[in-house]
Design an enzyme around this catalytic site. Structure first.
Site, PDB file in Angstrom:
ATOM      1  N   LYS A 140      37.178  33.935  53.692  1.00  0.00           N
ATOM      2  CA  LYS A 140      38.238  34.907  53.997  1.00  0.00           C
ATOM      3  C   LYS A 140      37.825  35.854  55.134  1.00  0.00           C
ATOM      4  O   LYS A 140      36.653  35.905  55.529  1.00  0.00           O
ATOM      5  CB  LYS A 140      38.560  35.700  52.720  1.00  0.00           C
ATOM      6  CG  LYS A 140      39.142  34.851  51.583  1.00  0.00           C
ATOM      7  CD  LYS A 140      39.667  35.773  50.479  1.00  0.00           C
ATOM      8  CE  LYS A 140      40.108  35.031  49.249  1.00  0.00           C
ATOM      9  NZ  LYS A 140      40.747  35.926  48.268  1.00  0.00           N
ATOM     10  N   TYR A 199      49.188  31.624  48.171  1.00  0.00           N
ATOM     11  CA  TYR A 199      49.218  32.617  47.098  1.00  0.00           C
ATOM     12  C   TYR A 199      50.565  32.682  46.377  1.00  0.00           C
ATOM     13  O   TYR A 199      50.874  33.685  45.726  1.00  0.00           O
ATOM     14  CB  TYR A 199      48.813  33.988  47.639  1.00  0.00           C
ATOM     15  CG  TYR A 199      47.319  34.069  47.925  1.00  0.00           C
ATOM     16  CD1 TYR A 199      46.377  33.735  46.942  1.00  0.00           C
ATOM     17  CD2 TYR A 199      46.842  34.461  49.161  1.00  0.00           C
ATOM     18  CE1 TYR A 199      45.015  33.792  47.193  1.00  0.00           C
ATOM     19  CE2 TYR A 199      45.467  34.524  49.426  1.00  0.00           C
ATOM     20  CZ  TYR A 199      44.564  34.188  48.430  1.00  0.00           C
ATOM     21  OH  TYR A 199      43.225  34.248  48.676  1.00  0.00           O
ATOM     22  N   ASN A 204      37.184  39.929  48.629  1.00  0.00           N
ATOM     23  CA  ASN A 204      36.256  39.121  47.819  1.00  0.00           C
ATOM     24  C   ASN A 204      35.722  37.857  48.487  1.00  0.00           C
ATOM     25  O   ASN A 204      35.358  36.896  47.815  1.00  0.00           O
ATOM     26  CB  ASN A 204      36.882  38.796  46.459  1.00  0.00           C
ATOM     27  CG  ASN A 204      38.129  37.952  46.595  1.00  0.00           C
ATOM     28  OD1 ASN A 204      38.552  37.638  47.692  1.00  0.00           O
ATOM     29  ND2 ASN A 204      38.693  37.550  45.482  1.00  0.00           N
ATOM     30  N   HIS A 247      37.775  32.043  48.748  1.00  0.00           N
ATOM     31  CA  HIS A 247      38.727  31.469  47.784  1.00  0.00           C
ATOM     32  C   HIS A 247      38.240  30.083  47.362  1.00  0.00           C
ATOM     33  O   HIS A 247      37.746  29.318  48.182  1.00  0.00           O
ATOM     34  CB  HIS A 247      40.108  31.321  48.441  1.00  0.00           C
ATOM     35  CG  HIS A 247      41.058  30.458  47.654  1.00  0.00           C
ATOM     36  ND1 HIS A 247      41.838  30.959  46.634  1.00  0.00           N
ATOM     37  CD2 HIS A 247      41.319  29.114  47.708  1.00  0.00           C
ATOM     38  CE1 HIS A 247      42.551  29.969  46.108  1.00  0.00           C
ATOM     39  NE2 HIS A 247      42.257  28.840  46.737  1.00  0.00           N
ATOM     40  N   GLU A 300      46.910  23.091  47.279  1.00  0.00           N
ATOM     41  CA  GLU A 300      46.361  23.962  48.324  1.00  0.00           C
ATOM     42  C   GLU A 300      45.814  23.169  49.505  1.00  0.00           C
ATOM     43  O   GLU A 300      45.978  23.568  50.655  1.00  0.00           O
ATOM     44  CB  GLU A 300      45.251  24.833  47.721  1.00  0.00           C
ATOM     45  CG  GLU A 300      45.771  25.831  46.692  1.00  0.00           C
ATOM     46  CD  GLU A 300      44.668  26.561  45.936  1.00  0.00           C
ATOM     47  OE1 GLU A 300      44.996  27.375  45.066  1.00  0.00           O
ATOM     48  OE2 GLU A 300      43.469  26.304  46.205  1.00  0.00           O
TER      49      GLU A 300
HETATM   50  P1  IDP Z   1      40.505  34.254  42.138  1.00  0.00           P
HETATM   51  O1  IDP Z   1      40.421  34.299  43.663  1.00  0.00           O
HETATM   52  O2  IDP Z   1      39.204  34.668  41.512  1.00  0.00           O
HETATM   53  O3  IDP Z   1      41.051  32.964  41.612  1.00  0.00           O
HETATM   54  P2  IDP Z   1      43.101  35.383  41.426  1.00  0.00           P
HETATM   55  O4  IDP Z   1      43.329  36.178  40.189  1.00  0.00           O
HETATM   56  O5  IDP Z   1      43.660  33.987  41.479  1.00  0.00           O
HETATM   57  O6  IDP Z   1      41.535  35.404  41.725  1.00  0.00           O
HETATM   58  O7  IDP Z   1      43.702  36.208  42.613  1.00  0.00           O
HETATM   59  C1  IDP Z   1      43.868  35.625  43.899  1.00  0.00           C
HETATM   60  C2  IDP Z   1      43.406  36.617  44.945  1.00  0.00           C
HETATM   61  O8  IDP Z   1      44.239  37.765  44.898  1.00  0.00           O
HETATM   62  C3  IDP Z   1      41.998  37.137  44.720  1.00  0.00           C
HETATM   63  O9  IDP Z   1      41.019  36.264  45.239  1.00  0.00           O
HETATM   64  C4  IDP Z   1      42.044  38.452  45.418  1.00  0.00           C
HETATM   65  O10 IDP Z   1      41.878  38.281  46.842  1.00  0.00           O
HETATM   66  C5  IDP Z   1      43.469  38.912  45.166  1.00  0.00           C
HETATM   67  N1  IDP Z   1      43.559  39.810  44.012  1.00  0.00           N
HETATM   68  C6  IDP Z   1      43.573  39.476  42.698  1.00  0.00           C
HETATM   69  N2  IDP Z   1      43.671  40.564  41.904  1.00  0.00           N
HETATM   70  C7  IDP Z   1      43.751  41.613  42.750  1.00  0.00           C
HETATM   71  C8  IDP Z   1      43.866  43.033  42.547  1.00  0.00           C
HETATM   72  O11 IDP Z   1      43.921  43.525  41.414  1.00  0.00           O
HETATM   73  N3  IDP Z   1      43.886  43.806  43.675  1.00  0.00           N
HETATM   74  C9  IDP Z   1      43.822  43.289  44.933  1.00  0.00           C
HETATM   75  N4  IDP Z   1      43.718  41.979  45.172  1.00  0.00           N
HETATM   76  C10 IDP Z   1      43.689  41.150  44.096  1.00  0.00           C
HETATM   77 MG    MG Z   2      42.960  32.050  41.731  1.00  0.00          MG
END
Ligand code: IDP
Ligand code: MG
Length: 153
Positions: free
Chosen positions: A10, A50, A113, A116, A127
């Site tokens: 990312k 997403y 983070n 992905h 995806e």
């Molecule tokens: P993952 O990437 O660990 O699978 P997911 O829950 O699928 O996490 O969420 C997808 C992406 O959305 C995350 O990687 C992160 O970038 C973003 N995200 C998820 N929860 C939050 C939040 O509470 N605040 C801001 N961004 C979030």
């Molecule tokens: Mg996810």
């Protein structure tokens, strides 16, 4: 079973010069790189990636963040690769992720983070199709497969 997964390095990881480090971890694990593109991701592609999060409170911010700078999209292949990569990434945010995981070792944010990884075979298939045509996924043999998996006697 041999699987494929979509990995996206990312914007924050690219900007923080962590691209090589993340690829290196996946490579040293023994995973096989079968496709890669360094791109400025389009809004349309982020929306598709997403889609399951549409309507959530963080969706708008997530769209903006993902489009804010280039990303490296890749397909990695291995037996059980989807779960392996998810374990290597760690919990969603670096502030919670265990040391030893990519998110745990390189981030402490509750917003960005780094990377992905697809969360299931169905997600991976969906995806991967957003970014790669079937012909762009390279079929080849790695010389060390037997050493990695120890399948043949
Ligand atoms: P993952 O990437 O660990 O699978 P997911 O829950 O699928 O996490 O969420 C997808 C992406 O959305 C995350 O990687 C992160 O970038 C973003 N995200 C998820 N929860 C939050 C939040 O509470 N605040 C801001 N961004 C979030
Ligand atoms: Mg996810």
């Amino acid at each position: 079973m041999t699987e494929r997964t979509l990995v996206v390095i990312k914007p924050d990881a690219v900007q923080r010069h962590l691209t090589g480090e993340i690829i290196s971890r996946l490579e040293r694990k023994g995973l096989k790189l079968v496709a890669a593109k360094f791109i400025q991701i389009s809004e349309q592609s982020v929306r598709r990636l997403y889609m399951p999060h549409k309507g959530k409170s963080f969706y708008r911010g997530l769209m903006k963040f993902t489009c804010s700078s280039p990303v490296l999209v890749m397909v990695w292949e291995a037996d059980g690769v989807i779960e392996i990569v998810r374990k290597m990434l760690g919990a969603t945010f670096g502030c919670d992720a265990q040391p030893g995981t990519i998110r745990g070792d390189f981030g402490c944010s509750g917003r960005y983070n780094l990377v992905h990884g697809s969360d299931s075979p169905k997600s991976a298939e969906r995806e991967i199709r957003i970014f790669f045509r079937p012909g762009e996924i390279i079929k080849y043999e790695l010389a060390d497969t037997n050493w990695l998996y120890g399948k043949k006697d």
